[in-house]
Design a protein around this motif. Structure first.
Motif, PDB file in Angstrom:
ATOM      1  N   VAL A  98       0.827  -1.205   0.000  1.00  0.00           N
ATOM      2  CA  VAL A  98       0.000   0.000   0.000  1.00  0.00           C
ATOM      3  C   VAL A  98       0.862   1.257   0.000  1.00  0.00           C
ATOM      4  O   VAL A  98       0.637   2.185  -0.781  1.00  0.00           O
ATOM      5  N   TRP A  99       1.851   1.303   0.876  1.00  0.00           N
ATOM      6  CA  TRP A  99       2.727   2.474   0.930  1.00  0.00           C
ATOM      7  C   TRP A  99       3.546   2.591  -0.349  1.00  0.00           C
ATOM      8  O   TRP A  99       3.756   3.695  -0.859  1.00  0.00           O
ATOM      9  N   GLU A 100       4.001   1.466  -0.878  1.00  0.00           N
ATOM     10  CA  GLU A 100       4.755   1.502  -2.121  1.00  0.00           C
ATOM     11  C   GLU A 100       3.888   2.031  -3.267  1.00  0.00           C
ATOM     12  O   GLU A 100       4.348   2.822  -4.097  1.00  0.00           O
ATOM     13  N   TYR A 101       2.631   1.633  -3.295  1.00  0.00           N
ATOM     14  CA  TYR A 101       1.746   2.111  -4.350  1.00  0.00           C
ATOM     15  C   TYR A 101       1.487   3.613  -4.201  1.00  0.00           C
ATOM     16  O   TYR A 101       1.399   4.333  -5.194  1.00  0.00           O
ATOM     17  N   GLY A 102       1.392   4.088  -2.972  1.00  0.00           N
ATOM     18  CA  GLY A 102       1.255   5.525  -2.760  1.00  0.00           C
ATOM     19  C   GLY A 102       2.438   6.282  -3.338  1.00  0.00           C
ATOM     20  O   GLY A 102       2.277   7.340  -3.960  1.00  0.00           O
ATOM     21  N   MET A 103       3.630   5.738  -3.149  1.00  0.00           N
ATOM     22  CA  MET A 103       4.823   6.360  -3.726  1.00  0.00           C
ATOM     23  C   MET A 103       4.803   6.257  -5.251  1.00  0.00           C
ATOM     24  O   MET A 103       5.173   7.194  -5.950  1.00  0.00           O
ATOM     25  N   GLU A 104       4.361   5.117  -5.763  1.00  0.00           N
ATOM     26  CA  GLU A 104       4.298   4.931  -7.209  1.00  0.00           C
ATOM     27  C   GLU A 104       3.335   5.928  -7.856  1.00  0.00           C
ATOM     28  O   GLU A 104       3.607   6.448  -8.942  1.00  0.00           O
ATOM     29  N   LEU A 105       2.218   6.199  -7.195  1.00  0.00           N
ATOM     30  CA  LEU A 105       1.256   7.167  -7.727  1.00  0.00           C
ATOM     31  C   LEU A 105       1.866   8.562  -7.848  1.00  0.00           C
ATOM     32  O   LEU A 105       1.431   9.356  -8.681  1.00  0.00           O
ATOM     33  N   GLN A 106       2.868   8.855  -7.036  1.00  0.00           N
ATOM     34  CA  GLN A 106       3.491  10.174  -7.066  1.00  0.00           C
ATOM     35  C   GLN A 106       4.578  10.296  -8.118  1.00  0.00           C
ATOM     36  O   GLN A 106       5.087  11.388  -8.359  1.00  0.00           O
ATOM     37  N   GLY A 107       4.969   9.204  -8.703  1.00  0.00           N
ATOM     38  CA  GLY A 107       6.018   9.251  -9.707  1.00  0.00           C
ATOM     39  C   GLY A 107       7.366   9.561  -9.087  1.00  0.00           C
ATOM     40  O   GLY A 107       7.694   9.080  -8.002  1.00  0.00           O
ATOM     41  N   ALA A 108       8.131  10.412  -9.747  1.00  0.00           N
ATOM     42  CA  ALA A 108       9.493  10.719  -9.295  1.00  0.00           C
ATOM     43  C   ALA A 108       9.521  11.386  -7.923  1.00  0.00           C
ATOM     44  O   ALA A 108      10.508  11.266  -7.200  1.00  0.00           O
ATOM     45  N   TYR A 109       8.453  12.067  -7.549  1.00  0.00           N
ATOM     46  CA  TYR A 109       8.426  12.744  -6.251  1.00  0.00           C
ATOM     47  C   TYR A 109       8.027  11.808  -5.108  1.00  0.00           C
ATOM     48  O   TYR A 109       7.970  12.216  -3.962  1.00  0.00           O
ATOM     49  N   PRO A 115       9.313  19.040   2.103  1.00  0.00           N
ATOM     50  CA  PRO A 115       7.930  19.524   2.138  1.00  0.00           C
ATOM     51  C   PRO A 115       7.565  20.438   0.964  1.00  0.00           C
ATOM     52  O   PRO A 115       6.401  20.556   0.612  1.00  0.00           O
ATOM     53  N   ASP A 116       8.561  21.068   0.347  1.00  0.00           N
ATOM     54  CA  ASP A 116       8.268  21.950  -0.784  1.00  0.00           C
ATOM     55  C   ASP A 116       8.039  21.187  -2.084  1.00  0.00           C
ATOM     56  O   ASP A 116       7.458  21.710  -3.024  1.00  0.00           O
ATOM     57  N   ARG A 117       8.496  19.951  -2.151  1.00  0.00           N
ATOM     58  CA  ARG A 117       8.392  19.205  -3.412  1.00  0.00           C
ATOM     59  C   ARG A 117       7.552  17.926  -3.283  1.00  0.00           C
ATOM     60  O   ARG A 117       6.855  17.554  -4.202  1.00  0.00           O
ATOM     61  N   GLY A 118       7.649  17.217  -2.182  1.00  0.00           N
ATOM     62  CA  GLY A 118       6.936  15.950  -2.020  1.00  0.00           C
ATOM     63  C   GLY A 118       5.518  16.148  -1.521  1.00  0.00           C
ATOM     64  O   GLY A 118       5.162  17.203  -1.002  1.00  0.00           O
ATOM     65  N   GLU A 119       4.698  15.144  -1.710  1.00  0.00           N
ATOM     66  CA  GLU A 119       3.319  15.163  -1.216  1.00  0.00           C
ATOM     67  C   GLU A 119       3.287  15.017   0.299  1.00  0.00           C
ATOM     68  O   GLU A 119       3.953  14.145   0.854  1.00  0.00           O
ATOM     69  N   GLU A 120       2.524  15.848   0.953  1.00  0.00           N
ATOM     70  CA  GLU A 120       2.232  15.734   2.379  1.00  0.00           C
ATOM     71  C   GLU A 120       3.488  15.600   3.241  1.00  0.00           C
ATOM     72  O   GLU A 120       3.580  14.730   4.106  1.00  0.00           O
ATOM     73  N   ASP A 121       4.453  16.445   3.011  1.00  0.00           N
ATOM     74  CA  ASP A 121       5.680  16.523   3.817  1.00  0.00           C
ATOM     75  C   ASP A 121       6.457  15.212   3.893  1.00  0.00           C
ATOM     76  O   ASP A 121       7.029  14.875   4.921  1.00  0.00           O
ATOM     77  N   GLY A 122       6.465  14.456   2.839  1.00  0.00           N
ATOM     78  CA  GLY A 122       7.229  13.207   2.821  1.00  0.00           C
ATOM     79  C   GLY A 122       6.577  12.072   3.579  1.00  0.00           C
ATOM     80  O   GLY A 122       7.221  11.075   3.886  1.00  0.00           O
ATOM     81  N   ARG A 123       5.293  12.203   3.874  1.00  0.00           N
ATOM     82  CA  ARG A 123       4.565  11.188   4.637  1.00  0.00           C
ATOM     83  C   ARG A 123       4.617   9.827   3.954  1.00  0.00           C
ATOM     84  O   ARG A 123       4.711   8.793   4.600  1.00  0.00           O
ATOM     85  N   TRP A 124       4.560   9.809   2.630  1.00  0.00           N
ATOM     86  CA  TRP A 124       4.490   8.551   1.900  1.00  0.00           C
ATOM     87  C   TRP A 124       5.801   7.787   1.953  1.00  0.00           C
ATOM     88  O   TRP A 124       5.804   6.574   2.157  1.00  0.00           O
ATOM     89  N   VAL A 125       6.904   8.477   1.784  1.00  0.00           N
ATOM     90  CA  VAL A 125       8.196   7.789   1.826  1.00  0.00           C
ATOM     91  C   VAL A 125       8.485   7.317   3.252  1.00  0.00           C
ATOM     92  O   VAL A 125       9.000   6.218   3.453  1.00  0.00           O
ATOM     93  N   THR A 126       8.113   8.110   4.249  1.00  0.00           N
ATOM     94  CA  THR A 126       8.302   7.691   5.646  1.00  0.00           C
ATOM     95  C   THR A 126       7.461   6.456   5.953  1.00  0.00           C
ATOM     96  O   THR A 126       7.946   5.496   6.550  1.00  0.00           O
ATOM     97  N   GLY A 127       6.198   6.467   5.532  1.00  0.00           N
ATOM     98  CA  GLY A 127       5.327   5.305   5.741  1.00  0.00           C
ATOM     99  C   GLY A 127       5.855   4.061   5.044  1.00  0.00           C
ATOM    100  O   GLY A 127       5.779   2.958   5.581  1.00  0.00           O
ATOM    101  N   PHE A 128       6.394   4.264   3.843  1.00  0.00           N
ATOM    102  CA  PHE A 128       6.944   3.133   3.098  1.00  0.00           C
ATOM    103  C   PHE A 128       8.101   2.490   3.857  1.00  0.00           C
ATOM    104  O   PHE A 128       8.136   1.277   4.036  1.00  0.00           O
ATOM    105  N   PHE A 129       9.041   3.296   4.328  1.00  0.00           N
ATOM    106  CA  PHE A 129      10.181   2.727   5.043  1.00  0.00           C
ATOM    107  C   PHE A 129       9.774   2.151   6.397  1.00  0.00           C
ATOM    108  O   PHE A 129      10.316   1.132   6.829  1.00  0.00           O
TER     109      PHE A 129
END
Length: 159
Positions: A98-109, A115-129
């Motif tokens: 689920v977390w990986e798919y959230g990151m995949e939906l964002q593409g390169a970001y 926080p200026d470039r990623g969705e929701e202050d990097g929440r997705w990459v943090t959740g993934f790890f």
């Protein structure tokens, strides 16, 4: 009339798996709203492949939620719930997806924590790890597979 209080071990087990069954906001399993919102923001919601994947993840989460309720029912009746070993393994593995798919939906970001470039202050990459830690906490997926094989399926222990 009130139901009698559950034995202590039952309450402890239920507390352990309650977040899995509730799948509330903040968990990796609140798939419909959070992932749909993300796909909508990214302009991907009309893509049939994205919609199919969102539906598949949502269906799997709903199935695990139902299995959790069955386990709670077994505990309430005083019996063990061997399906919780499967739930632990399946929910942690699904969480990674689920977390990986959230990151995949964002593409390169997807992997950006800025926080200026990623969705929701990097929440997705943090959740993934963090989802990798969930496959280890409470017994790794490999250990859970051994428990399922021996206790649920009755297979002999391999030495």
């Amino acid at each position: 009339a009130r139901a009698p209080a559950a034995p202590r071990s039952t309450r402890d087990e239920c507390a352990t798996f309650a977040p899995i069954a509730r799948s509330g906001p903040g968990s990796g399993f609140s798939i419909p709203r959070q992932r749909v919102d993300l796909a909508t923001r990214r302009g991907l919601i009309d893509d049939p492949i994205v919609r199919r994947r969102l539906a598949e993840l949502s269906e799997r989460a709903a199935s695990l939620r139902a299995l959790g309720y069955k386990g709670f029912s077994s505990f309430a009746q005083g019996s063990s719930a061997p399906e919780h070993s499967f739930m632990k393994m399946a929910t942690s593995e699904l969480g990674k997806e689920v977390w990986e798919y959230g990151m995949e939906l964002q593409g390169a970001y997807g992997a950006v924590a800025d926080p200026d470039r990623g969705e929701e202050d990097g929440r997705w990459v943090t959740g993934f790890f963090m989802s990798f830690a969930n496959t280890i906490a409470g017994g790794s997926s490999e250990i859970q597979r051994n428990i399922i094989a021996q206790r649920v399926l009755g297979l002999p222990r391999v030495r």
